[in-house]
Design a protein around this motif. Structure first.
Motif, PDB file in Angstrom:
ATOM      1  N   ALA A 158      -7.390  -8.140   1.526  1.00 40.24           N
ATOM      2  CA  ALA A 158      -7.345  -7.504   0.428  1.00 40.24           C
ATOM      3  C   ALA A 158      -6.239  -6.510   0.175  1.00 40.24           C
ATOM      4  O   ALA A 158      -5.554  -6.090   1.401  1.00 40.24           O
ATOM      5  N   ILE A 159      -5.789  -6.135  -0.812  1.00 37.11           N
ATOM      6  CA  ILE A 159      -4.512  -5.017  -1.251  1.00 37.11           C
ATOM      7  C   ILE A 159      -4.955  -3.756  -0.869  1.00 37.11           C
ATOM      8  O   ILE A 159      -6.276  -3.628  -0.709  1.00 37.11           O
ATOM      9  N   PRO A 160      -4.104  -2.908  -0.692  1.00 37.60           N
ATOM     10  CA  PRO A 160      -4.438  -1.268  -0.599  1.00 37.60           C
ATOM     11  C   PRO A 160      -5.349  -1.080  -1.661  1.00 37.60           C
ATOM     12  O   PRO A 160      -5.431  -1.564  -3.003  1.00 37.60           O
ATOM     13  N   SER A 161      -6.367   0.164  -1.716  1.00 41.17           N
ATOM     14  CA  SER A 161      -7.138   0.583  -2.755  1.00 41.17           C
ATOM     15  C   SER A 161      -6.294   1.110  -3.810  1.00 41.17           C
ATOM     16  O   SER A 161      -4.981   1.511  -3.551  1.00 41.17           O
ATOM     17  N   GLU A 162      -6.893   1.198  -4.978  1.00 43.63           N
ATOM     18  CA  GLU A 162      -6.304   2.077  -5.983  1.00 43.63           C
ATOM     19  C   GLU A 162      -5.911   3.513  -5.610  1.00 43.63           C
ATOM     20  O   GLU A 162      -4.722   4.029  -5.901  1.00 43.63           O
ATOM     21  N   ARG A 163      -6.826   4.106  -4.777  1.00 42.20           N
ATOM     22  CA  ARG A 163      -6.596   5.426  -4.609  1.00 42.20           C
ATOM     23  C   ARG A 163      -5.250   5.738  -3.635  1.00 42.20           C
ATOM     24  O   ARG A 163      -4.318   6.552  -3.879  1.00 42.20           O
ATOM     25  N   LEU A 164      -5.176   4.823  -2.578  1.00 41.89           N
ATOM     26  CA  LEU A 164      -4.112   4.862  -1.692  1.00 41.89           C
ATOM     27  C   LEU A 164      -2.920   4.559  -2.689  1.00 41.89           C
ATOM     28  O   LEU A 164      -1.576   5.272  -2.315  1.00 41.89           O
ATOM     29  N   LEU A 165      -2.679   3.405  -3.525  1.00 41.89           N
ATOM     30  CA  LEU A 165      -1.675   3.175  -4.239  1.00 41.89           C
ATOM     31  C   LEU A 165      -1.169   4.469  -5.324  1.00 41.89           C
ATOM     32  O   LEU A 165      -0.092   4.814  -5.456  1.00 41.89           O
ATOM     33  N   CYS A 166      -2.163   4.969  -5.775  1.00 43.80           N
ATOM     34  CA  CYS A 166      -1.920   6.352  -6.628  1.00 43.80           C
ATOM     35  C   CYS A 166      -1.233   7.370  -5.625  1.00 43.80           C
ATOM     36  O   CYS A 166      -0.457   7.924  -6.286  1.00 43.80           O
ATOM     37  N   GLU A 167      -1.788   7.634  -4.598  1.00 43.99           N
ATOM     38  CA  GLU A 167      -1.239   8.508  -3.666  1.00 43.99           C
ATOM     39  C   GLU A 167       0.247   8.332  -3.252  1.00 43.99           C
ATOM     40  O   GLU A 167       1.238   9.037  -3.277  1.00 43.99           O
ATOM     41  N   ARG A 168       0.313   7.216  -2.929  1.00 48.03           N
ATOM     42  CA  ARG A 168       1.695   6.577  -2.384  1.00 48.03           C
ATOM     43  C   ARG A 168       2.719   6.915  -3.595  1.00 48.03           C
ATOM     44  O   ARG A 168       3.658   7.137  -3.162  1.00 48.03           O
ATOM     45  N   PHE A 169       2.447   6.369  -4.846  1.00 49.73           N
ATOM     46  CA  PHE A 169       3.562   6.398  -5.806  1.00 49.73           C
ATOM     47  C   PHE A 169       3.337   7.381  -6.760  1.00 49.73           C
ATOM     48  O   PHE A 169       4.352   7.403  -7.725  1.00 49.73           O
ATOM     49  N   GLY A 170       2.400   8.447  -6.741  1.00 49.92           N
ATOM     50  CA  GLY A 170       2.220   9.540  -7.472  1.00 49.92           C
ATOM     51  C   GLY A 170       1.955   9.151  -8.861  1.00 49.92           C
ATOM     52  O   GLY A 170       2.384   9.780  -9.727  1.00 49.92           O
ATOM     53  N   VAL A 171       1.287   7.998  -9.093  1.00 53.56           N
ATOM     54  CA  VAL A 171       0.877   7.587 -10.557  1.00 53.56           C
ATOM     55  C   VAL A 171      -0.710   7.576 -10.786  1.00 53.56           C
ATOM     56  O   VAL A 171      -1.417   7.734  -9.954  1.00 53.56           O
ATOM     57  N   SER A 172      -0.907   7.324 -11.931  1.00 52.63           N
ATOM     58  CA  SER A 172      -2.375   7.398 -12.406  1.00 52.63           C
ATOM     59  C   SER A 172      -3.057   5.670 -12.140  1.00 52.63           C
ATOM     60  O   SER A 172      -2.369   4.862 -11.897  1.00 52.63           O
ATOM     61  N   ARG A 173      -4.236   6.050 -12.181  1.00 52.34           N
ATOM     62  CA  ARG A 173      -5.199   4.665 -11.814  1.00 52.34           C
ATOM     63  C   ARG A 173      -4.777   3.564 -12.837  1.00 52.34           C
ATOM     64  O   ARG A 173      -4.536   2.407 -12.555  1.00 52.34           O
ATOM     65  N   MET A 174      -4.509   4.003 -14.049  1.00 53.47           N
ATOM     66  CA  MET A 174      -4.311   3.152 -14.979  1.00 53.47           C
ATOM     67  C   MET A 174      -2.768   2.377 -14.837  1.00 53.47           C
ATOM     68  O   MET A 174      -2.808   1.048 -15.093  1.00 53.47           O
TER      69      MET A 174
END
Length: 254
Positions: A23-39
């Protein structure tokens, strides 16, 4: 574009750190890591799903997809193709019997309806993983006793052993959704995409094999070599009266 950073990070993760099925990292983790929106994260993931690097499973998440193999349109058997790729082919025989040719099968093999044909229905595996389902028919008169010792490992190989060399053919390839029966055999969910190939194989002027195959679309991409068109060998009206060169022996048969 913001999504490009996320996309390139995920591509590097898939290439260098994760394995097929991880599995890839969750959307929440990716949003936090890159400071971007879920979209933005979803846009990056969508791009890699389209490329075939990732696959979504409804209700479970997004995972690293199996590597796709090129399904090259060439006149070779499944076993020959898998060995060429360094994989070990195997088969599960679902049916091997002599039957009367239905009208569509008879037409494909240049027979009369009701003539005897050998019918072979198999699931084809590579390194133990189901890759395709294949149904083949060939005229009984071309290979008497074909199933006397069980289904042959290679239909093409058996024809060669009997002095018939499959040397050309024609394919029709189409995309389709897998039905429930084939989905179970291929380890897929009903409705997933498959590549359906219909092939007529010839030895000289003799139609020797007709087959219908379903390949897992999550494991194959269609690869077709192309070349520039050649000049027509038939003279145009403007040159019809001009002196003609000796006819070429070149042919467009593939």
């Amino acid at each position: 574009m913001k999504y490009v950073r996320v996309r390139d990070y995920l591509r590097s993760l898939v290439t260098h750190e994760l394995a097929v099925g991880d599995a890839i990292p969750s959307e929440r983790l990716l949003c936090e890591r890159f400071g971007v929106s879920r979209m933005t994260v979803r846009q990056a993931v969508d791009a890699l799903v389209v490329e075939g690097l990732l696959e979504r499973e409804q209700g479970r998440g997004t995972f690293v997809a199996p590597t796709k193999m090129d399904l090259e349109v060439r006149l070779s058997s499944f076993g020959e193709e898998m060995r060429r790729r360094g994989m070990e082919p195997s088969s599960k025989v679902l049916a091997a019997e002599e039957v009367a040719a239905s009208p569509d099968i008879a037409d494909a093999l240049d027979l009369l309806p009701g003539e005897q044909v050998f019918y072979l229905h198999r699931v084809r595996y590579a390194d133990g993983e189901p890759m395709a389902i294949e149904q083949s028919w060939l005229p009984s008169r071309l290979a008497p006793g074909l199933f006397d010792d069980g289904a042959p490992a290679s239909v093409y190989g058996e024809l060669r052993r009997r002095g018939l060399e499959p040397d050309w053919g024609e394919d029709i390839v189409a995309a389709s959704e897998v039905d429930s029966q084939d989905a179970d055999l291929l380890g897929l969910r009903t409705g997933r995409a498959v590549l359906r190939m219909t092939r007529r194989t010839f030895a000289g002027d003799t139609a020797c094999v007709y087959s219908r195959s379903s390949y897992r679309a999550d494991r194959y991409v269609l690869w077709v070599p192309l070349r520039a068109p050649r000049r027509a060998l038939t003279p145009t009206p403007a040159t019809e009266e001009a002196p003609r060169a000796a006819p070429s022996l070149e042919s467009e048969h593939s």
